[in-house]
Design a protein around this motif. Sequence first.
Motif, PDB file in Angstrom:
ATOM      1  N   VAL A  95      31.155  26.424  48.650  1.00  0.00           N
ATOM      2  CA  VAL A  95      31.733  26.704  47.368  1.00  0.00           C
ATOM      3  C   VAL A  95      30.149  26.575  46.362  1.00  0.00           C
ATOM      4  N   PRO A  96      29.822  27.525  45.657  1.00  0.00           N
ATOM      5  CA  PRO A  96      28.768  27.411  44.801  1.00  0.00           C
ATOM      6  C   PRO A  96      29.007  26.593  43.392  1.00  0.00           C
ATOM      7  N   GLU A  97      29.927  26.608  42.944  1.00  0.00           N
ATOM      8  CA  GLU A  97      30.377  25.819  41.826  1.00  0.00           C
ATOM      9  C   GLU A  97      31.922  25.417  41.662  1.00  0.00           C
ATOM     10  N   ASN A  98      31.974  24.288  40.873  1.00  0.00           N
ATOM     11  CA  ASN A  98      33.445  23.662  40.936  1.00  0.00           C
ATOM     12  C   ASN A  98      34.382  24.783  40.329  1.00  0.00           C
ATOM     13  N   GLY A  99      35.531  24.760  40.597  1.00  0.00           N
ATOM     14  CA  GLY A  99      36.751  25.727  40.112  1.00  0.00           C
ATOM     15  C   GLY A  99      37.775  25.711  40.850  1.00  0.00           C
ATOM     16  N   VAL A 100      38.765  26.478  40.327  1.00  0.00           N
ATOM     17  CA  VAL A 100      40.115  26.904  41.231  1.00  0.00           C
ATOM     18  C   VAL A 100      39.809  28.458  41.906  1.00  0.00           C
ATOM     19  N   TYR A 101      39.664  28.447  43.006  1.00  0.00           N
ATOM     20  CA  TYR A 101      39.477  29.700  43.791  1.00  0.00           C
ATOM     21  C   TYR A 101      40.967  30.119  44.579  1.00  0.00           C
ATOM     22  N   ALA A 102      40.828  31.376  44.879  1.00  0.00           N
ATOM     23  CA  ALA A 102      42.042  32.136  45.687  1.00  0.00           C
ATOM     24  C   ALA A 102      41.167  32.565  46.934  1.00  0.00           C
ATOM     25  N   PHE A 103      41.792  32.442  48.129  1.00  0.00           N
ATOM     26  CA  PHE A 103      41.446  32.530  49.211  1.00  0.00           C
ATOM     27  C   PHE A 103      42.743  33.353  50.034  1.00  0.00           C
ATOM     28  N   HIS A 104      41.819  34.537  50.868  1.00  0.00           N
ATOM     29  CA  HIS A 104      42.906  35.375  51.537  1.00  0.00           C
ATOM     30  C   HIS A 104      42.407  35.567  52.945  1.00  0.00           C
ATOM     31  N   ILE A 105      43.607  35.556  53.932  1.00  0.00           N
ATOM     32  CA  ILE A 105      43.198  35.934  55.229  1.00  0.00           C
ATOM     33  C   ILE A 105      44.234  36.933  55.701  1.00  0.00           C
ATOM     34  N   THR A 106      43.849  37.933  56.599  1.00  0.00           N
ATOM     35  CA  THR A 106      44.536  38.722  57.176  1.00  0.00           C
ATOM     36  C   THR A 106      44.170  38.713  58.669  1.00  0.00           C
ATOM     37  N   VAL A 111      38.448  23.414  44.186  1.00  0.00           N
ATOM     38  CA  VAL A 111      37.313  22.963  45.135  1.00  0.00           C
ATOM     39  C   VAL A 111      36.265  22.638  44.126  1.00  0.00           C
ATOM     40  N   LYS A 112      35.117  21.835  44.827  1.00  0.00           N
ATOM     41  CA  LYS A 112      34.086  21.015  44.239  1.00  0.00           C
ATOM     42  C   LYS A 112      32.697  22.099  44.853  1.00  0.00           C
ATOM     43  N   GLU A 113      31.804  21.899  43.980  1.00  0.00           N
ATOM     44  CA  GLU A 113      30.575  22.580  44.739  1.00  0.00           C
ATOM     45  C   GLU A 113      30.049  22.066  46.041  1.00  0.00           C
ATOM     46  N   GLY A 114      29.727  22.582  47.044  1.00  0.00           N
ATOM     47  CA  GLY A 114      29.408  21.860  48.201  1.00  0.00           C
ATOM     48  C   GLY A 114      30.666  22.048  49.098  1.00  0.00           C
ATOM     49  N   ASP A 115      31.831  22.047  48.723  1.00  0.00           N
ATOM     50  CA  ASP A 115      33.061  22.089  49.658  1.00  0.00           C
ATOM     51  C   ASP A 115      32.744  23.452  50.760  1.00  0.00           C
ATOM     52  N   ILE A 116      33.366  22.868  51.787  1.00  0.00           N
ATOM     53  CA  ILE A 116      33.340  24.333  52.746  1.00  0.00           C
ATOM     54  C   ILE A 116      34.671  24.733  53.068  1.00  0.00           C
ATOM     55  N   VAL A 117      34.852  25.907  53.030  1.00  0.00           N
ATOM     56  CA  VAL A 117      36.182  26.441  53.392  1.00  0.00           C
ATOM     57  C   VAL A 117      35.932  27.598  54.369  1.00  0.00           C
ATOM     58  N   LYS A 118      36.739  27.795  55.293  1.00  0.00           N
ATOM     59  CA  LYS A 118      36.551  28.575  56.436  1.00  0.00           C
ATOM     60  C   LYS A 118      37.929  28.846  57.219  1.00  0.00           C
ATOM     61  N   ARG A 128      42.100  45.354  59.853  1.00  0.00           N
ATOM     62  CA  ARG A 128      40.855  44.519  59.903  1.00  0.00           C
ATOM     63  C   ARG A 128      41.089  43.116  59.918  1.00  0.00           C
ATOM     64  N   LEU A 129      40.540  42.280  60.510  1.00  0.00           N
ATOM     65  CA  LEU A 129      40.652  40.898  60.558  1.00  0.00           C
ATOM     66  C   LEU A 129      39.647  40.523  59.244  1.00  0.00           C
ATOM     67  N   SER A 130      40.305  39.881  58.231  1.00  0.00           N
ATOM     68  CA  SER A 130      39.488  39.703  57.083  1.00  0.00           C
ATOM     69  C   SER A 130      39.563  38.304  56.410  1.00  0.00           C
ATOM     70  N   PHE A 131      38.445  37.962  55.474  1.00  0.00           N
ATOM     71  CA  PHE A 131      38.640  36.668  54.834  1.00  0.00           C
ATOM     72  C   PHE A 131      37.901  36.903  53.687  1.00  0.00           C
ATOM     73  N   SER A 132      38.671  36.668  52.469  1.00  0.00           N
ATOM     74  CA  SER A 132      38.123  37.001  51.281  1.00  0.00           C
ATOM     75  C   SER A 132      38.501  35.713  50.071  1.00  0.00           C
ATOM     76  N   GLY A 133      37.684  35.750  49.198  1.00  0.00           N
ATOM     77  CA  GLY A 133      38.048  34.659  48.097  1.00  0.00           C
ATOM     78  C   GLY A 133      37.363  34.946  46.843  1.00  0.00           C
ATOM     79  N   PHE A 134      37.746  34.431  45.713  1.00  0.00           N
ATOM     80  CA  PHE A 134      37.262  34.686  44.427  1.00  0.00           C
ATOM     81  C   PHE A 134      37.592  33.323  43.501  1.00  0.00           C
ATOM     82  N   ARG A 135      36.634  33.340  42.511  1.00  0.00           N
ATOM     83  CA  ARG A 135      36.637  32.136  41.592  1.00  0.00           C
ATOM     84  C   ARG A 135      37.833  32.490  40.483  1.00  0.00           C
ATOM     85  N   ILE A 136      38.756  31.681  40.101  1.00  0.00           N
ATOM     86  CA  ILE A 136      39.800  32.044  39.239  1.00  0.00           C
ATOM     87  C   ILE A 136      39.165  31.506  37.863  1.00  0.00           C
ATOM     88  N   VAL A 137      39.229  30.322  37.770  1.00  0.00           N
ATOM     89  CA  VAL A 137      38.298  29.526  36.479  1.00  0.00           C
ATOM     90  C   VAL A 137      37.515  28.389  37.121  1.00  0.00           C
TER      91      VAL A 137
END
Length: 185
Positions: free
Chosen positions: A95-106, A150-157, A176-185
Motif C-alpha cells: 500500500v503506497p498511501e493510507n486509505g480505503v481500497y477495493a480488491f478483486h480476485i478471480t 489499509v495503511k501505507e506499507g501494509d501488504i495485501v496479497k 483469466r486468474l486475476s488480482f486487482s485493486g484501487f484506492r476509493i478514498v
Amino acid sequence: MKLQCLLLGLFLFLASSMAEESCDREEMEDTICSLCAQRSGSRLSQLGKMQVAFHTYMSSSVQISSLRVNKTLVYDRVETNIGNGYDVTSGNFVVPENGVYAFHITTVAKDKSHCSVQLVKNDIVKDIGWADAMNHNDRASSSTFTILNVKEGDIVKVRVGTAFAGDILESNQYTRLSFSGFRIV
C-alpha cells in the motif's frame, strides 16, 4: 458554481492574453481548478491525494500440483500499476498511501479441479473464494470483492487456501486468474 468557474477562466484567459507576460494553458487550468475547489469545497480538493490502481493476471494456467497451502500467487502480467504498489516478483501489493481500497480476485478451476484462495492483509485472512469444479468436467469461477481500510506499507496479497486438488487453474484466452485493486478514498 460551474458558471462562476467558467467566467473566472474566461477572465484569466483574457487577462493573460493582454498582459506582457503570458502563462501556459496548463498553469491556467490548474489555477482555475484550484480556485473552484477552494470555493466549492467539492471533491476536487482531494485531487492532491495519490491515485492508486492496479490490475494483474496470470499469463498461463497453473498446475494445481505446483501449489501448497499459503503459497502466494504471483500474477505475472501487469496491465495497470498506477502508484507502483504491485510487485510482479513477489505478488505483493504494498500500500503506497493510507486509505480505503477495493480488491478483486478471480479464480477459475477446470475439469474436476478446485481451489480456495485467500485475500490477506499483513498475513491475516480478509476474504476467501473457492472455485469448485471438483465433481464435474467444466469450469468453475470464483470472484471476490473486498473493501479494506489499509495503511501505507501494509501488504495485501492472494494466497492458496486450505482446499485444492485436481489438475488446473485456468488462465488463457477464454478466462483469466486475476488480482486487482484501487484506492476509493
